[in-house]
Every structure is written in structure tokens, then in C-alpha cells.
Design a protein around this motif. Structure first.
Motif, short mmCIF file in Angstrom:
data_model
loop_
_atom_site.label_atom_id
_atom_site.label_comp_id
_atom_site.label_asym_id
_atom_site.label_seq_id
_atom_site.Cartn_x
_atom_site.Cartn_y
_atom_site.Cartn_z
N ARG A 287 0.87 -0.98 -0.10
CA ARG A 287 0.04 -0.21 -0.15
C ARG A 287 0.91 1.26 -0.03
NH1 ARG A 287 -3.13 -0.87 4.42
NH2 ARG A 287 -4.53 -2.26 3.30
N HIS A 288 1.97 1.29 0.70
CA HIS A 288 2.90 2.39 1.01
C HIS A 288 3.46 2.47 -0.46
CE1 HIS A 288 5.67 5.13 2.49
NE2 HIS A 288 6.83 4.34 2.14
N ARG B 243 -5.34 6.43 -2.73
CA ARG B 243 -3.83 7.06 -2.43
C ARG B 243 -3.61 7.22 -1.18
NH1 ARG B 243 -2.61 11.45 -7.07
NH2 ARG B 243 -3.87 10.66 -8.69
N ARG B 244 -4.35 6.96 -0.13
CA ARG B 244 -4.01 6.99 1.13
C ARG B 244 -4.67 6.03 2.06
NH1 ARG B 244 -8.77 9.51 3.50
NH2 ARG B 244 -10.02 10.54 1.95
N THR C 63 1.12 3.99 -3.14
CA THR C 63 1.09 5.47 -2.78
C THR C 63 2.15 6.08 -3.44
OG1 THR C 63 -0.38 4.93 -1.01
CG2 THR C 63 0.41 7.15 -1.11
N CYS D 28 1.96 6.43 -7.49
CA CYS D 28 1.00 7.09 -7.70
C CYS D 28 1.46 8.50 -7.60
CB CYS D 28 -0.63 7.02 -7.04
SG CYS D 28 -1.28 5.32 -7.33
N ARG D 29 1.87 9.03 -6.61
CA ARG D 29 2.35 10.21 -6.30
C ARG D 29 3.45 10.83 -7.18
NH1 ARG D 29 4.00 10.53 -0.93
NH2 ARG D 29 1.72 10.28 -0.33
#
Length: 107
Positions: free
Chosen positions: A76-77, A103-104, A80, A83-84
Motif C-alpha cells: 500500500r505504501h 492514494r491514502r 501510494t 501514484c504520487r
């Protein structure tokens, strides 16, 4: 380790997992509510690797490692960050990038 249904706060009628549960070995699992159990008992299915113990052992090892290492949280981290980073790179080059997905982390 409860799957995306738990993450998004839904309880699906049926959930299917494939080779990822066995780190790429040929294995799949279909899980569901008890209401579907009697219907599933009447379905005959088989496959090339139906009786193979290696994918079963791989699944147990994979799930154990994911849990011990915090693998789901790590994915997940990293997702994220990806994506960023894609969004930032697109903007820095004037490119219209449409990055989708969660995203979070969910609280």
C-alpha cells in the motif's frame, strides 16, 4: 489479511483469489458466504494441479510471510508513492497524467 473487501468495508458474497496467494504457483480459492455453501457442494471442479501439495505449501508460506513482514501495508505504501511520483513526473513535464486508485490508507 482479510482482503480488499475488509479494506473497503464491504462483505462480498463471493471472493476469488488466484496465483498471488501462492506467490505465483498455480492455485486459486473461492470464498463466500455460508448461504452459497450448499450450491458450491454440487459443483464438480478439477484442474491440472488439483492434488499438488507444492502450491498449498507455497500459499501457507506466502501468507505467513506477508503477515510477518507487514507485506500488505508495504505494498500500500509503495503503491501510494508510485501514484504520487507518476503524478508529479507528469505535471513536471506538462503531460496530462490520470493516476487512479486509492492514494491514502484507510483509518
Amino acid at each position: 489479511m482479510a482482503g480488499s473487501g475488509a479494506f473497503f468495508g464491504v462483505e462480498p458474497d463471493l471472493t476469488c483469489y488466484c496465483k498471488a496467494i501462492a506467490n505465483g504457483y498455480p492455485l486459486s480459492a473461492c470464498l463466500g458466504r455460508n448461504a452459497f455453501r450448499s450450491a458450491a457442494e454440487n459443483v464438480f471442479f478439477t484442474g491440472s494441479f488439483f492434488t499438488s501439495a507444492v502450491p498449498m505449501a507455497a500459499a501457507l508460506a506466502c501468507l505467513k510471510e506477508l503477515q510477518a513482514s507487514g507485506g500488505i501495508e508495504h505494498m500500500r505504501h509503495v503503491g501510494t508513492l508510485l501514484c504520487r511520483g507518476l503524478d508529479e513526473q507528469g505535471r513536471s513535464h506538462g503531460l496530462p497524467v490520470n493516476v487512479t486508485g486509492r492514494r491514502r490508507s484507510r483509518s
